[in-house]
Design a protein around this motif. Sequence first.
Motif, PDB file in Angstrom:
ATOM      1  N   SER A   1       0.990  -1.164  -0.027  1.00 32.38           N
ATOM      2  CA  SER A   1       0.122   0.282  -0.116  1.00 32.38           C
ATOM      3  C   SER A   1       0.900   1.521   0.493  1.00 32.38           C
TER       4      SER A   1
ATOM      5  N   GLN B   1       2.404   2.091  -3.400  1.00 34.46           N
ATOM      6  CA  GLN B   1       1.402   2.355  -4.437  1.00 34.46           C
ATOM      7  C   GLN B   1       1.145   3.590  -3.906  1.00 34.46           C
ATOM      8  N   TRP B   2       1.511   4.153  -2.852  1.00 36.21           N
ATOM      9  CA  TRP B   2       1.613   6.141  -2.707  1.00 36.21           C
ATOM     10  C   TRP B   2       2.274   6.103  -2.873  1.00 36.21           C
TER      11      TRP B   2
ATOM     12  N   GLU C   1      -6.626   4.322  -6.680  1.00 38.74           N
ATOM     13  CA  GLU C   1      -6.044   3.279  -5.479  1.00 38.74           C
ATOM     14  C   GLU C   1      -7.552   2.160  -6.735  1.00 38.74           C
ATOM     15  N   HIS C   2      -8.330   2.035  -6.935  1.00 39.57           N
ATOM     16  CA  HIS C   2      -9.148   0.781  -7.264  1.00 39.57           C
ATOM     17  C   HIS C   2      -8.980  -0.318  -6.691  1.00 39.57           C
TER      18      HIS C   2
ATOM     19  N   ALA D   1      -8.854  -0.775  -3.585  1.00 43.45           N
ATOM     20  CA  ALA D   1      -8.783  -0.268  -2.806  1.00 43.45           C
ATOM     21  C   ALA D   1     -10.646  -0.940  -2.640  1.00 43.45           C
ATOM     22  N   GLY D   2     -11.468  -1.766  -3.415  1.00 48.43           N
ATOM     23  CA  GLY D   2     -12.622  -1.900  -3.535  1.00 48.43           C
ATOM     24  C   GLY D   2     -13.240  -0.922  -4.140  1.00 48.43           C
TER      25      GLY D   2
ATOM     26  N   VAL E   1     -14.338   2.791  -3.721  1.00 45.39           N
ATOM     27  CA  VAL E   1     -13.419   3.713  -4.262  1.00 45.39           C
ATOM     28  C   VAL E   1     -14.369   4.369  -5.334  1.00 45.39           C
TER      29      VAL E   1
END
Length: 530
Positions: free
Chosen positions: A48, A51-52, A282-283, A285-286, A289
Amino acid sequence: MRPDDEAPDVSRHILAVVLVPLFMSLLSVSIVNVVLPSIGETIGASTSALQWVLSGYTLAFGVLLVPGGRAGDVLGRGRLFVLGVVVFALASLAAGFAPNALVLNIARVFMGFGSGLLNPQTVGLIQQYFHGAARGRAFGVFGSVVGVSVAIGPVLGGLFIALAGAEWGWRLAFLVNVPIGVAAVVLAKAWFPPSAWRGSVPDEPRADGEQPRAEGESPAGERPRAGAEPRAEAGDETRANGELARASAVGQAPARPRVDLDPVGNLLLGLAILAVMVPFLEHAAGLWVYALLPVGIALVFAWVRWERRTVARGRTPMVDLALFRTRSFSAGTLLVSLYFMGVTSIWVVIAMFLQDGKGYSALAAGMIGLPAALCSIVAANVSGRLVTKVGRPLVVFGTAVCLLGLASSAFVVWLNAAHGVSVWWLLLTLCFVGIAQGSVISPNQTLSLAEVPVAYAGSAGGVLQTGQRIGTAIGIALITALFFFAVGHGGWDRGFMAAFAAIAVVVAAAGAVGAYDWVLGRREAARTAD
């Protein structure tokens, strides 16, 4: 020597100063893809957090493009350019010495802010100091920088890792920006002319919707020579003296032009861009989003209503919405958004296919884009010289060449899977993509901004670049998702071909927009001739 005789040198100095930080800011998008594994290994960053490292920079970059462009228009493009370079360089220094993932991600966000401030000033300064054929050539060099920054990033990232090791390799990818930033600030102070440090305060919006004249532009539309300082119109000195006399008569200082940065418009558009980009960045994340997408669209409508209200109240808007009624600008913005939605995913797919699918090193995978980068440089400079003569057909030609490159690259991968043909033939087929980069990006920039007043050059350039960033975010999210889906159901070769087929569809749509604009332009020219 007269000032006008020095104008070409002034223009060249401006171009030299602004393009190097531009290159570094765009490189900071592509280079990180290669160094991410080393970052995770050396500072223990989670998936995570890694990714950021990508998303934080991209979001901050995209959110500030239009506000940064508008601030440069109003306060002075030189000032905002230097501010952006300073923020970018200091944040790069912090990123290079980051002890953990949290510090690194905060630094990356501020790198994005710096990029968002300096990038639109590059477009605005080219628009301000180059005109006619000289502007086309300047945007040709601009296009070379954009194309090369995308293709060369993986090569440099792999080279830093190979030479300095995992620990210092990724740190050098950020630290290299610091001395370049210092040099850019020093040269900007030395070489930028006085007018670069002053804002272009446009005329008050008019009820008839007419756009304000460009800085230094006469009522007939005549523009000053490239690099020359904007000249005062006839009567300006008389009006200024009259205002001074009236102010002195009542014991007041002359009123300064009102500076309006439209903070509400900035906030609405910034939140809208954030809400549209986050789901695609940020796909993982679920599905929840994606609920931000309708929020983003609603905010865009709210921003448009606010900008119209601003004009109705006699104030200067953040973006003159009348620009979108200019066919060349609206078509160019849509075209480049679609084009970036497709083409920027090419190098992501290539890197994953060669490294994860074929087992090549990061450096070897990056090297495959070098010939394409060289072709992009040549094509952009040639296109910059031709665009004022050829016009929109040059951009359409570029999209056609890109389709040829995509089809031939997919064919090479099929031959590799079916008959064992070397994947290194991609060195040749991707050259078509490089030629397309040079034939699309810089000519489209020139044509899209041709009718934009200099007073709005920064914000208009910010709109174009925001379209590129949003298109990139959406394209990478959707095309990589398709790529991995196809890999899971048919292997790496099928994933490559499926991804390139999807990219081809998007590029074809961009070409269709260009062709439509070309046809409408021919019809208008025919009506005018009659």
